[in-house]
Scaffold this motif. Structure first.
Motif, PDB file in Angstrom:
ATOM      1  N   GLU A 125       1.890  22.326 128.272  1.00 46.92           N
ATOM      2  CA  GLU A 125       1.441  20.982 128.867  1.00 46.92           C
ATOM      3  C   GLU A 125       1.227  19.823 127.852  1.00 46.92           C
ATOM      4  O   GLU A 125       0.817  20.413 126.584  1.00 46.92           O
ATOM      5  CB  GLU A 125       0.407  21.076 129.772  1.00 46.92           C
ATOM      6  N   ARG A 127      -1.089  17.832 126.710  1.00 45.87           N
ATOM      7  CA  ARG A 127      -2.296  17.996 125.685  1.00 45.87           C
ATOM      8  C   ARG A 127      -2.428  19.105 124.998  1.00 45.87           C
ATOM      9  O   ARG A 127      -2.774  19.015 123.819  1.00 45.87           O
ATOM     10  CB  ARG A 127      -3.435  18.020 126.843  1.00 45.87           C
ATOM     11  N   LYS A 128      -1.663  20.190 125.364  1.00 46.26           N
ATOM     12  CA  LYS A 128      -1.773  21.491 124.368  1.00 46.26           C
ATOM     13  C   LYS A 128      -0.862  21.409 123.453  1.00 46.26           C
ATOM     14  O   LYS A 128      -1.084  21.828 122.320  1.00 46.26           O
ATOM     15  CB  LYS A 128      -1.456  22.825 125.359  1.00 46.26           C
ATOM     16  N   LYS A 130      -0.046  18.457 122.003  1.00 48.89           N
ATOM     17  CA  LYS A 130      -0.474  17.513 120.861  1.00 48.89           C
ATOM     18  C   LYS A 130      -1.790  18.673 119.911  1.00 48.89           C
ATOM     19  O   LYS A 130      -1.693  18.273 118.710  1.00 48.89           O
ATOM     20  CB  LYS A 130      -1.101  16.364 121.544  1.00 48.89           C
ATOM     21  N   GLU A 131      -2.415  19.185 120.936  1.00 54.01           N
ATOM     22  CA  GLU A 131      -3.584  20.010 120.050  1.00 54.01           C
ATOM     23  C   GLU A 131      -2.956  20.964 118.930  1.00 54.01           C
ATOM     24  O   GLU A 131      -3.362  20.958 117.977  1.00 54.01           O
ATOM     25  CB  GLU A 131      -4.390  20.875 120.991  1.00 54.01           C
TER      26      GLU A 131
END
Length: 160
Positions: A125, A127-128, A130-131
């Motif tokens: 996903e 967000r993951k 980018k992390e």
């Protein structure tokens, strides 16, 4: 030339035939060698001085080659490259001089590293993704400003 000095010089040449060394690294290797063979420790300084005199050991050339290969083959941020060179015994002022002379674009290096990982992280996903990108680049010694720019350029191409 004494027998021990000749052995130590040959050992140094054998090491240098395989790859280049900083003076600090060569000194460490030679000290281990003489300790095992119970030789005089003063020989190390003599041999290293001779190698420097004949330009077999040159910290400036070593550092320039190291930075160039790090940027080209295993891209790392300038912070990490500086730390690695300091660990290899290269003086701070020499490290700064070499890095300032070379035209290193951290932004481009970070972007190219992320481009290689984008396809691997596609299934995650956003967000993951980018992390992972943030962690990946910071672990490779890039400044946070560079990391943010690279992630934004990679995941939001319209934003500069």
């Amino acid at each position: 030339m004494t027998k021990d000095k000749k052995k130590l010089t040959n050992y140094a040449f054998n090491l240098l035939a395989k790859r280049s060394y900083s003076c600090f690294d060569m000194e460490k290797k030679m000290k281990i060698y003489i300790k095992r063979r119970e030789m005089d420790e003063n020989l190390v300084a003599e041999v290293i001085d001779k190698l420097i005199e004949h330009r077999y050991l040159d910290d400036e050339k070593y550092a320039a080659n190291y930075v160039e290969s790090r940027v080209r083959l295993k891209p790392r941020g300038i912070f990490l490259i500086k730390r690695e060179l300091k660990m290899k015994g290269i003086k701070d002022n020499l490290v700064e001089k070499i890095i300032s002379e070379m035209e290193i674009s951290e932004d481009d290096m970070a972007k190219s590293l992320l481009d290689k990982k984008v396809t691997i992280w596609e299934r995650l996903e956003p967000r993951k993704r980018k992390e992972r990108a943030y962690r990946y680049l910071t672990s490779r010694g890039f400044k946070m400003e560079t990391v943010y720019k690279a992630v934004n350029r990679c995941y939001y191409p319209s934003v500069k």
